[in-house]
Design an enzyme around this catalytic site. Structure first.
Site, PDB file in Angstrom:
ATOM      1  N   CYS A   2     -36.844 -23.419  30.292  1.00 26.91           N
ATOM      2  CA  CYS A   2     -37.435 -24.583  31.789  1.00 26.91           C
ATOM      3  C   CYS A   2     -36.131 -24.099  33.142  1.00 26.91           C
ATOM      4  CB  CYS A   2     -36.536 -25.570  31.173  1.00 26.91           C
ATOM      5  SG  CYS A   2     -36.772 -26.731  29.968  1.00 26.91           S
ATOM      6  N   ARG A  27     -40.065 -17.971  34.187  1.00 25.67           N
ATOM      7  CA  ARG A  27     -39.159 -18.136  32.967  1.00 25.67           C
ATOM      8  C   ARG A  27     -40.034 -18.530  31.184  1.00 25.67           C
ATOM      9  NH1 ARG A  27     -33.926 -19.051  34.378  1.00 25.67           N
ATOM     10  NH2 ARG A  27     -33.673 -20.657  32.359  1.00 25.67           N
ATOM     11  N   TRP A  74     -40.642 -26.085  29.032  1.00 25.81           N
ATOM     12  CA  TRP A  74     -40.856 -25.247  28.050  1.00 25.81           C
ATOM     13  C   TRP A  74     -40.604 -26.197  26.645  1.00 25.81           C
ATOM     14  CZ3 TRP A  74     -39.163 -23.057  23.579  1.00 25.81           C
ATOM     15  CH2 TRP A  74     -39.854 -21.738  23.292  1.00 25.81           C
ATOM     16  N   ASN A 100     -32.729 -28.397  31.541  1.00 28.20           N
ATOM     17  CA  ASN A 100     -33.207 -26.949  30.567  1.00 28.20           C
ATOM     18  C   ASN A 100     -31.408 -26.834  29.414  1.00 28.20           C
ATOM     19  OD1 ASN A 100     -33.460 -24.475  29.820  1.00 28.20           O
ATOM     20  ND2 ASN A 100     -32.049 -24.246  31.182  1.00 28.20           N
ATOM     21  N   GLY A 101     -32.052 -27.111  28.211  1.00 32.43           N
ATOM     22  CA  GLY A 101     -30.850 -26.898  27.139  1.00 32.43           C
ATOM     23  C   GLY A 101     -31.467 -27.613  26.121  1.00 32.43           C
ATOM     24  N   GLU A 482     -41.179  -1.256  19.459  1.00 38.28           N
ATOM     25  CA  GLU A 482     -41.985  -2.063  20.389  1.00 38.28           C
ATOM     26  C   GLU A 482     -42.489  -1.959  21.351  1.00 38.28           C
ATOM     27  OE1 GLU A 482     -39.927  -3.490  22.751  1.00 38.28           O
ATOM     28  OE2 GLU A 482     -40.676  -3.114  25.268  1.00 38.28           O
ATOM     29  N   LYS A 486     -45.050  -5.049  22.139  1.00 39.46           N
ATOM     30  CA  LYS A 486     -46.207  -5.306  23.680  1.00 39.46           C
ATOM     31  C   LYS A 486     -46.939  -6.083  23.611  1.00 39.46           C
ATOM     32  CE  LYS A 486     -42.910  -5.323  25.701  1.00 39.46           C
ATOM     33  NZ  LYS A 486     -41.936  -5.086  26.061  1.00 39.46           N
ATOM     34  N   GLU A 489     -47.393  -9.785  22.654  1.00 40.63           N
ATOM     35  CA  GLU A 489     -46.716 -10.627  23.774  1.00 40.63           C
ATOM     36  C   GLU A 489     -48.061 -10.425  24.731  1.00 40.63           C
ATOM     37  OE1 GLU A 489     -42.471 -10.152  24.566  1.00 40.63           O
ATOM     38  OE2 GLU A 489     -43.552  -8.008  24.667  1.00 40.63           O
ATOM     39  N   HIS A 505     -45.350   1.748   1.348  1.00 40.85           N
ATOM     40  CA  HIS A 505     -44.563   0.606   0.458  1.00 40.85           C
ATOM     41  C   HIS A 505     -45.521  -0.419   0.758  1.00 40.85           C
ATOM     42  CE1 HIS A 505     -41.959   3.442  -1.397  1.00 40.85           C
ATOM     43  NE2 HIS A 505     -41.958   3.552  -0.380  1.00 40.85           N
ATOM     44  N   LYS A 604     -39.364 -15.593  29.405  1.00 41.96           N
ATOM     45  CA  LYS A 604     -38.764 -14.377  30.502  1.00 41.96           C
ATOM     46  C   LYS A 604     -37.619 -14.061  29.600  1.00 41.96           C
ATOM     47  CE  LYS A 604     -38.170 -10.407  32.551  1.00 41.96           C
ATOM     48  NZ  LYS A 604     -39.345  -9.283  31.671  1.00 41.96           N
TER      49      LYS A 604
HETATM   50  C1  G6P Z   1     -37.352 -12.662  25.515  1.00 46.86           C
HETATM   51  C2  G6P Z   1     -38.555 -11.997  26.324  1.00 46.86           C
HETATM   52  C3  G6P Z   1     -38.120 -11.192  25.919  1.00 46.86           C
HETATM   53  C4  G6P Z   1     -37.080 -10.425  25.618  1.00 46.86           C
HETATM   54  C5  G6P Z   1     -35.655 -11.257  24.744  1.00 46.86           C
HETATM   55  C6  G6P Z   1     -34.316 -10.397  24.802  1.00 46.86           C
HETATM   56  O1  G6P Z   1     -38.462 -13.018  24.166  1.00 46.86           O
HETATM   57  O2  G6P Z   1     -39.451 -12.266  26.334  1.00 46.86           O
HETATM   58  O3  G6P Z   1     -38.519  -9.845  27.080  1.00 46.86           O
HETATM   59  O4  G6P Z   1     -36.667  -9.254  25.181  1.00 46.86           O
HETATM   60  O5  G6P Z   1     -36.274 -12.926  25.177  1.00 46.86           O
HETATM   61  O6  G6P Z   1     -34.150 -11.002  26.273  1.00 46.86           O
HETATM   62  P1  G6P Z   1     -32.567 -10.361  26.838  1.00 46.86           P
HETATM   63  O7  G6P Z   1     -33.084 -10.871  28.842  1.00 46.86           O
HETATM   64  O8  G6P Z   1     -31.347 -11.059  26.720  1.00 46.86           O
HETATM   65  O9  G6P Z   1     -32.955  -9.047  26.917  1.00 46.86           O
END
Ligand code: G6P
Length: 609
Positions: A2, A27, A74, A100-101, A482, A486, A489, A505, A604
């Site tokens: 949020c 966000r 959110w 938010n929370g 990673e 990507k 996501e 395995h 985010k």
């Molecule tokens: C969310 C974001 C990711 C990020 C992760 C950790 O899942 O979408 O891109 O890697 O949080 O966030 P931070 O700000 O702690 O790196």
């Protein structure tokens, strides 16, 4: 997660609030809403979907005023729909709130309020709070907010309006970000200063347990005991143009292409002119402590956790100190074995990830010192940590982290050399070789961009697949994780990263002519082994996309597609290999027509547990 924005001053408030909400879109959210105080009444407008949907609804609304709050939701408690979106109001309609929370004890409070006759309209935890504030309200809004907050457990950043107080907004925070922007005859607030930075750079970061009473000209901050507390006004240097897309269709692409600059900024001034020492003056005060450590525990989430896995390889290699890597949410609830000789290293782009923040508190309580690698200056993690090394990636808006990750790898590489020198496990020559290689990274990444056309073609060929496997060995393994992250996501294709040797395995059972496998096969001491894995995939008719070193021309005879990166050492190759994987995910998502910068369900910065 949020987002909250608000304004009160002399100007028409809604356009400013809507503009602020747009800056918080990164966000992640599923619905949005605003409340504007017209002097006599509060009008609320909400919409499921994007801010554009809210703007369309506002065209039909009549509300005008110089005091307004806004929210992007959110969903946590209750599905995304109009009745659950914010702002919420109490039954009498005289108190309006955005949140938010998570109010963790909302269940018990709700039963109590229902027994007192309150009828709830939504499924949210938030509505409990607005009803509670309404219960306590007797004309003093801050007092009612404080009384209600003393009854709740959980996390919150809130903004509250009262119908009979047209020139006042009360905001409060606990474990969720909230800051105030002080203007001339006007005040702003937001979950992130980005929401108002165009209007003022004078920022007050609210602390946990603080409640601020805002009017157009005044800011009064109290604690939950109702006592006035002092605050510091920071001059934030955030260039508003850094939060525009410019000529790029998406923030993610812009941020991928910003990596040479971001890495250069992160390296600048941190390597001695003789190329043999790392300069991290931010650690000066802690040199003795760092000399005494016998264990490093890395704690992070998401992409930052992958950076931690890369660090495990390079820190153990260069500094010869045992390293463990943990997810922040797991670390905070297990019984970790650590003491004052353990360095807890957290990594975070936003500096606001709830689990990482909580992990810092846990680690400090157990006697460890915390060093954090953070991208956002003055964020909670930066403030809570004993030591901070900043990455200078600049604002990252695209939800899928790109430049923050590669700059984290750069800082971690620098830190590994720094510790290696401090612990006498790296001699001059070895340190100098690593540092000279690091200095070349910005240029080498720029060369990787020459592969963009090739990667686009691969994306066209592969975007219809529904699964993919990513394989790597050594530092290539976390990079494979990673790359897979990507892809899932932003393109919603199921992808898994695996250490290549583990393929036998389990994942090998998935390989057939419909399964694309992305293999990180750059030169290094594991190359022959990974070539063996490539042959195993090929023998089972799997489709192979191989990331290989430039001088490896022969790989073309084996792989279906090859993406070349410049020849480099193994750990530098790992950093270079990230870039084609980012581009591959990006172009596949574009081919599929996905919302690249705001993928569904993702945020985010994850500011709730
Ligand atoms: C969310 C974001 C990711 C990020 C992760 C950790 O899942 O979408 O891109 O890697 O949080 O966030 P931070 O700000 O702690 O790196």
């Amino acid at each position: 997660m949020c987002g909250i924005v608000g304004y009160l001053g002399k100007k028409e408030a809604l356009p400013l609030v809507i503009d602020g909400l747009k800056y918080l879109e990164y966000r992640g959210y599923d619905s949005a809403g605003v409340a504007v105080h017209s002097g006599k009444k509060i009008e609320i407008v909400k919409a499921v979907g994007k801010i554009n949907d809210l703007e369309q609804k506002l065209e039909q609304a009549s509300g005008k005023g110089t005091c307004a709050i806004g929210h992007t939701r959110w969903a946590t408690h209750g599905k995304p729909c109009l009745k659950n979106s914010h702002p919420h109001q109490n039954t009498d309609g005289n108190i309006v709130l955005v949140h938010n929370g998570i109010i963790e004890n909302y269940g018990g409070l709700k039963i109590k309020l229902e027994e007192e006759g309150v009828v709830f309209k939504s499924e949210t935890d938030t509505e409990v709070l607005v009803q509670l504030i309404g219960r306590y309200y007797d004309g003093d809004l801050a007092k009612a907010v404080i009384a209600a907050l003393r009854e709740v457990t959980g996390t919150y950043a809130i903004a509250v309006l009262a119908k009979d107080r047209p020139n006042e907004i009360v905001i409060a925070k606990k474990s969720a970000p909230l800051c105030i922007g002080i203007g001339k005859g006007e005040n702003f607030f937001g979950s992130d200063a980005i929401a108002f930075i165009k209007h003022t750079n004078k920022v007050v970061y609210l602390k946990d347990g603080e409640v601020a009473v805002l009017t157009p000209k005044t800011v009064l901050i109290k604690n939950l005991q109702g006592k006035k507390v002092s605050y510091k006004v920071n001059n934030l240097s955030l260039d508003p143009s850094s939060i525009e897309k410019g000529e790029y269709p998406h923030f993610m692409l812009k941020e991928i292409y910003e990596q040479p600059r971001a890495i250069q900024d992160t390296l600048d001034g941190r390597i001695s002119p003789q190329n043999d020492e790392v300069i991290l003056t931010e650690l000066d005060k802690y040199q003795e402590y760092l000399l005494g450590i016998n264990k490093i525990l890395i704690v992070a989430c998401g992409t930052s956790w992958h950076a931690g896995l890369v660090a495990e390889y390079i820190l153990e290699k260069h500094a010869r100190i045992p390293v463990e890597v943990d997810y922040a949410a797991e670390f905070r609830y297990r019984f970790p074995v650590l003491d004052e000789k353990t360095l807890v290293l957290t990594i975070s782009q936003s500096g606001e990830t709830a689990d990482t923040i909580a992990a810092i508190g846990e680690a400090q309580a157990l006697g460890a010192k915390v060093l954090s690698i953070v991208n956002v200056p003055a964020s909670t993690i930066a403030r809570d940590s004993d030591m901070v090394i900043y990455t200078y990636a600049g604002r990252e808006i695209g939800v899928a982290s790109t430049k923050a990750f590669t700059t984290q790898l750069i800082v971690l590489s620098l830190f590994a050399v720094y510790l290696g020198r401090l612990h006498h496990s790296l001699d001059d020559a070895a340190a100098s070789a690593i540092l000279q290689n690091l200095k070349r990274v910005p240029n080498e990444i720029a060369k990787v961009f020459n592969e963009a056309k090739n990667i686009k073609k691969i994306a066209k060929a592969f975007h219809k697949h529904s699964n993919a496997l990513y394989l790597g060995r050594g530092v290539g393994f976390p990079i494979a994780l990673e790359g897979a992250l990507k892809l899932k996501e932003i393109s919603y294709i199921h992808a898994e990263g695996y250490p290549a040797a583990e393929m036998k395995h389990g994942p090998i059972a998935l390989i057939d002519e419909n399964m694309p496998t992305v293999v990180l096969a750059f030169k290094g001491r594991r190359y022959e082994k990974i070539l063996g894995n490539i042959m195993e995939v090929k023998a089972r008719k799997g489709k192979l996309i191989v990331i290989a070193s430039e001088s490896n021309d022969g790989i073309k005879r084996i792989a279906d597609w090859v993406i070349h990166i410049p020849d480099a050492s193994e750990s530098i190759s790992a950093i270079l290999a990230v870039v084609p994987l980012q581009l591959l995910a990006y172009y596949i998502a574009v081919e599929k027509g996905c919302s690249v910068d705001q993928p569904r369900n993702l945020a985010k910065s994850v500011t709730v547990e």
